[in-house]
Design a protein around this motif. Structure first.
Motif, short mmCIF file in Angstrom:
data_model
loop_
_atom_site.label_atom_id
_atom_site.label_comp_id
_atom_site.label_asym_id
_atom_site.label_seq_id
_atom_site.Cartn_x
_atom_site.Cartn_y
_atom_site.Cartn_z
N GLU A 78 0.84 -1.20 0.00
CA GLU A 78 0.00 0.00 0.00
C GLU A 78 0.89 1.26 0.00
N ALA A 79 1.94 1.25 0.83
CA ALA A 79 2.84 2.41 0.90
C ALA A 79 3.55 2.62 -0.44
N GLY A 80 3.96 1.53 -1.08
CA GLY A 80 4.66 1.63 -2.36
C GLY A 80 3.76 2.22 -3.44
N LYS A 81 2.53 1.72 -3.47
CA LYS A 81 1.57 2.21 -4.47
C LYS A 81 1.25 3.68 -4.22
N ALA A 82 1.01 4.02 -2.96
CA ALA A 82 0.67 5.40 -2.62
C ALA A 82 1.87 6.32 -2.87
N ALA A 83 3.09 5.83 -2.64
CA ALA A 83 4.31 6.62 -2.90
C ALA A 83 4.38 6.98 -4.37
N SER A 84 4.08 6.02 -5.22
CA SER A 84 4.14 6.25 -6.66
C SER A 84 3.08 7.29 -7.06
N GLN A 85 1.95 7.31 -6.35
CA GLN A 85 0.90 8.29 -6.65
C GLN A 85 1.30 9.70 -6.21
N VAL A 86 1.85 9.83 -4.98
CA VAL A 86 2.22 11.19 -4.54
C VAL A 86 3.45 11.70 -5.31
N ALA A 87 4.25 10.76 -5.85
CA ALA A 87 5.47 11.15 -6.58
C ALA A 87 5.14 11.84 -7.90
N VAL A 88 3.89 11.71 -8.34
CA VAL A 88 3.45 12.36 -9.58
C VAL A 88 3.24 13.86 -9.36
N VAL A 89 3.01 14.24 -8.11
CA VAL A 89 2.62 15.63 -7.78
C VAL A 89 3.87 16.53 -7.75
N PRO A 90 3.97 17.51 -8.68
CA PRO A 90 5.18 18.36 -8.75
C PRO A 90 5.49 19.06 -7.43
N GLU A 91 4.44 19.47 -6.68
CA GLU A 91 4.67 20.18 -5.40
C GLU A 91 5.40 19.28 -4.42
N VAL A 92 5.13 17.98 -4.46
CA VAL A 92 5.81 17.04 -3.57
C VAL A 92 7.27 16.92 -3.98
N ARG A 93 7.50 16.77 -5.26
CA ARG A 93 8.88 16.62 -5.74
C ARG A 93 9.71 17.86 -5.40
N ARG A 94 9.07 19.03 -5.57
CA ARG A 94 9.77 20.28 -5.26
C ARG A 94 10.09 20.37 -3.77
N ALA A 95 9.14 19.96 -2.95
CA ALA A 95 9.33 20.05 -1.49
C ALA A 95 10.44 19.11 -1.02
N LEU A 96 10.65 18.02 -1.75
CA LEU A 96 11.67 17.04 -1.33
C LEU A 96 13.02 17.29 -2.01
N PHE A 97 13.06 18.25 -2.93
CA PHE A 97 14.28 18.45 -3.72
C PHE A 97 15.47 18.89 -2.87
N ASP A 98 15.31 19.94 -2.08
CA ASP A 98 16.45 20.52 -1.34
C ASP A 98 17.10 19.52 -0.41
N LEU A 99 16.25 18.74 0.27
CA LEU A 99 16.74 17.71 1.18
C LEU A 99 17.68 16.73 0.44
N GLN A 100 17.24 16.32 -0.75
CA GLN A 100 18.03 15.36 -1.53
C GLN A 100 19.27 16.01 -2.12
N ARG A 101 19.08 17.24 -2.62
CA ARG A 101 20.21 17.91 -3.26
C ARG A 101 21.31 18.22 -2.24
N SER A 102 20.92 18.67 -1.05
CA SER A 102 21.98 18.97 -0.07
C SER A 102 22.63 17.69 0.43
N PHE A 103 21.87 16.60 0.51
CA PHE A 103 22.49 15.33 0.87
C PHE A 103 23.52 14.94 -0.20
N ALA A 104 23.14 15.09 -1.47
CA ALA A 104 24.02 14.69 -2.57
C ALA A 104 25.31 15.50 -2.61
N THR A 105 25.21 16.78 -2.24
CA THR A 105 26.37 17.66 -2.42
C THR A 105 27.16 17.87 -1.12
#
Ligand code: DC
Length: 212
Positions: free
Chosen positions: A76-103
């Motif tokens: 259920e979590a995997g399916k729901a994750a794939s659904q929320v991952a479609v939403v650009p606002e979610v991707r944008r909100a999670l971007f900085d966290l990932q980018r600062s981890f990467a760099t």
């Protein structure tokens, strides 16, 4: 050194990511957990999985450590994750966290769907890990059994096809192979053999003078 490991669900990318991170002493972020945690929190709070504003609020204040592995790993979590991952606002909100981890100084390893294309297009090593859907479905089905979830193999494969299609066809940061990624097909590989291939790819970069 930044290592980006993308690929399909249950392809083995998570295991390869953990083993490479340990070998090269790099901090590791499983970015799928961010989308899974956003989805689980939304379900808990009664926020619809297409409510961009509600999801954005959850993603922007997310504490992934507040969720257990067992909660995040359900079908259920995997399916729901794939659904929320479609939403650009979610991707944008999670971007900085990932980018600062990467760099972060000293490098990092991230696994997900869009690491080599969006989060760290400048990564030193990019891998795309895949396997055929029947094999991935079988692996995931066995995992579910381990968590005590009873579901037929056919149903797992059916759901996986739907998820692949959704992840690959979304408009914002679709799961695609970066042009400079190295492909690892794990369909007929043991996990050790797949990890060896991944290590060979990293070693080739190190041989060109890059330091860890
Ligand atoms: O890798 P996973 O199965 O834990 O990912 C769950 C979902 O999260 C996946 O179907 C798509 C989404 N995801 C994403 O869109 N981008 C990422 N970098 C990681 C995961």
């Amino acid at each position: 050194m930044i290592i980006a490991i993308d690929g399909t669900t249950a392809s083995g990318k998570g295991t390869i990511a953990k083993r490479l991170a340990a070998k090269y002493g790099l901090p590791h972020m499983d970015t799928g957990c961010l989308y899974r945690a956003t989805a689980v929190a939304a379900i808990r709070q009664g926020v619809a999985l297409d409510d961009a504003e509600g999801l954005q609020r959850i993603a922007a204040t997310l504490d992934p450590a507040a969720f257990s592995d067992a909660e995040l790993r359900t079908g259920e979590a995997g399916k729901a994750a794939s659904q929320v991952a479609v939403v650009p606002e979610v991707r944008r909100a999670l971007f900085d966290l990932q980018r600062s981890f990467a760099t972060q100084p000293g490098g990092a390893l991230l696994d997900g769907r869009d690491i080599g294309t969006v989060i760290a297009p400048d990564a030193d090593v990019k891998l795309w890990v895949d396997a055929n859907v029947e094999q991935r479905g079988y692996r995931r089905w066995r995992e579910y059994l381990g968590y005590g979830q009873i579901i037929s193999l056919e149903e797992v494969i059916r759901q996986m096809r739907i998820r692949d299609e959704r992840d690959q066809s979304r408009k914002d940061a679709p799961a695609t192979i970066a042009t400079d990624a190295i492909l690892i097909d794990t369909t007929d590989l043991t996990i050790d053999a797949a990890v060896e291939k991944a290590i060979a790819a990293v070693e080739a970069v190190l041989a060109r003078g890059k330091t860890v």
